[in-house]
Design an enzyme around this catalytic site. Structure first.
Site, PDB file in Angstrom:
ATOM      1  N   GLU A   1       2.099   8.571  10.185  1.00 36.28           N
ATOM      2  CA  GLU A   1       1.267   8.863   9.021  1.00 36.28           C
ATOM      3  C   GLU A   1      -0.168   9.146   9.482  1.00 36.28           C
ATOM      4  O   GLU A   1      -0.969   8.214   9.638  1.00 36.28           O
ATOM      5  CB  GLU A   1       1.280   7.695   8.033  1.00 36.28           C
TER       6      GLU A   1
ATOM      7  N   GLN B   1       2.527  -1.141  -6.392  1.00 38.37           N
ATOM      8  CA  GLN B   1       3.409  -0.927  -5.245  1.00 38.37           C
ATOM      9  C   GLN B   1       4.864  -0.897  -5.690  1.00 38.37           C
ATOM     10  O   GLN B   1       5.671  -0.112  -5.171  1.00 38.37           O
ATOM     11  CB  GLN B   1       3.191  -2.027  -4.200  1.00 38.37           C
TER      12      GLN B   1
ATOM     13  N   HIS C   1      -1.609  -1.876   1.758  1.00 41.48           N
ATOM     14  CA  HIS C   1      -2.523  -1.519   0.669  1.00 41.48           C
ATOM     15  C   HIS C   1      -2.809  -2.713  -0.238  1.00 41.48           C
ATOM     16  O   HIS C   1      -3.856  -2.761  -0.880  1.00 41.48           O
ATOM     17  CB  HIS C   1      -1.942  -0.361  -0.148  1.00 41.48           C
TER      18      HIS C   1
ATOM     19  N   TRP D   1       8.995   5.454   3.951  1.00 40.72           N
ATOM     20  CA  TRP D   1       7.796   6.152   3.497  1.00 40.72           C
ATOM     21  C   TRP D   1       6.914   5.285   2.608  1.00 40.72           C
ATOM     22  O   TRP D   1       5.680   5.404   2.637  1.00 40.72           O
ATOM     23  CB  TRP D   1       8.190   7.419   2.728  1.00 40.72           C
ATOM     24  N   VAL D   2       7.539   4.445   1.821  1.00 41.17           N
ATOM     25  CA  VAL D   2       6.789   3.566   0.923  1.00 41.17           C
ATOM     26  C   VAL D   2       7.218   2.128   1.192  1.00 41.17           C
ATOM     27  O   VAL D   2       8.413   1.818   1.140  1.00 41.17           O
ATOM     28  CB  VAL D   2       7.044   3.914  -0.568  1.00 41.17           C
TER      29      VAL D   2
ATOM     30  N   ASP E   1      -5.664   5.598   2.565  1.00 37.35           N
ATOM     31  CA  ASP E   1      -5.127   6.909   2.890  1.00 37.35           C
ATOM     32  C   ASP E   1      -6.289   7.889   2.768  1.00 37.35           C
ATOM     33  O   ASP E   1      -6.825   8.093   1.664  1.00 37.35           O
ATOM     34  CB  ASP E   1      -4.000   7.285   1.923  1.00 37.35           C
TER      35      ASP E   1
ATOM     36  N   HIS F   1      -3.101   7.370   7.245  1.00 41.86           N
ATOM     37  CA  HIS F   1      -3.168   5.953   6.893  1.00 41.86           C
ATOM     38  C   HIS F   1      -4.035   5.196   7.909  1.00 41.86           C
ATOM     39  O   HIS F   1      -3.665   5.049   9.071  1.00 41.86           O
ATOM     40  CB  HIS F   1      -1.756   5.363   6.864  1.00 41.86           C
TER      41      HIS F   1
ATOM     42  N   SER G   1       3.263  -4.135   1.821  1.00 47.54           N
ATOM     43  CA  SER G   1       2.360  -2.997   1.981  1.00 47.54           C
ATOM     44  C   SER G   1       0.953  -3.450   2.359  1.00 47.54           C
ATOM     45  O   SER G   1       0.389  -4.365   1.744  1.00 47.54           O
ATOM     46  CB  SER G   1       2.282  -2.190   0.685  1.00 47.54           C
TER      47      SER G   1
END
Length: 250
Positions: free
Chosen positions: A221, A129, A166, A157-158, A173, A224, A164
């Site tokens: 998104e 990340q 993730h 965006w990140v 995604d 996601h 995160s």
């Protein structure tokens, strides 16, 4: 006459004693029933929360909340004691074991409809990340932004490392095989349309909807997805709620 009164008085005494013992017995029985009922109620509550009899929570933090609803965003970093058991997917990606079976069923059903969903990103380590965020910052710096401005733009965006989803292992995604770019056009692909229409049936939500950007703080998104479990996903879909809104109500 005196003897008859004496016998009657003894009989009455016996009746009083018997009534007393019956009352005591009933009180004892009712007390046990009440205690058992309370114990059962506590046991049911603990099982519904995932708390074993010793009272130790089964998930990090010991908050008594569903771990699948753990909120991770700019204001709520990943819990320091978060743990997940990863399952490897065919393409080298990994996902939390709690999401695996429902994910597999969703992918299988999508393919049965003639679609080609592709998981291009799932669990990420903290180090990964950091690399992704740095790359995004550099992209904006190359466009003329200052480092501070680039970080602000990149964060749309990140996610910043530690914020995160993730890193939870519960986010993926998912794109169409014919278009693997992370762009809004994903919503126009048959795969994207099917996933957005049916993901909640398998315990997933579209994490960053178009009409919730002011709540999530993340731009739309349409690729996601986040696993929250079937019951919660159904409730969020029915109430048109994003995760931030839903956990506030819990």
């Amino acid at each position: 006459m005196r003897r008859r009164r004496k016998i009657r008085g003894g009989f009455q005494y016996f009746i009083y004693v018997a009534i007393f013992f019956v009352v005591v017995l009933i009180s004892f029985v009712l007390g046990r029933v009440s205690a058992d009922s309370a114990a059962n109620s506590i046991d049911v509550e603990n099982r519904s929360l995932g708390i074993p009899e010793d009272g130790v929570a089964l998930w990090p933090g010991g908050t008594g909340k569903d771990p699948l609803l753990t909120l991770v965003n700019a204001e709520s970093p990943l819990p320091s004691d978060w743990q997940c058991e990863l399952v490897s997917l065919i393409n080298g990606q990994s996902v939390d074991s709690r999401a695996y079976e429902d994910l597999q069923e969703m992918m299988d059903d999508a393919r049965a409809e003639g679609l080609e969903p592709y998981i291009c990103s799932s669990w990420r380590s903290h180090e990964t990340q950091e690399e992704l965020f740095s790359e995004e910052v550099e992209k904006y710096i190359s466009q003329g932004y200052s480092e501070a401005e680039a970080e602000i733009q990149a964060a749309q965006w990140v996610a910043l490392p530690g914020t995160s989803e993730h890193e939870l292992g519960l986010a993926l995604d998912i794109v169409s095989l014919e278009n693997q770019r992370l762009e809004e056009a994903q919503e126009d692909t048959p795969t994207g349309q099917w996933l957005m229409a049916h993901c909640y049936e398998y315990g997933f939500i579209l994490r960053y909807p178009k009409d919730k950007e002011d709540v999530t703080g993340i731009r739309y998104e349409p690729w996601h997805y986040r696993y929250v479990g079937r019951e919660s996903a159904m409730a969020m879909w029915a109430g048109d709620l994003c995760l931030e809104e839903y956990v506030t109500q819990k």
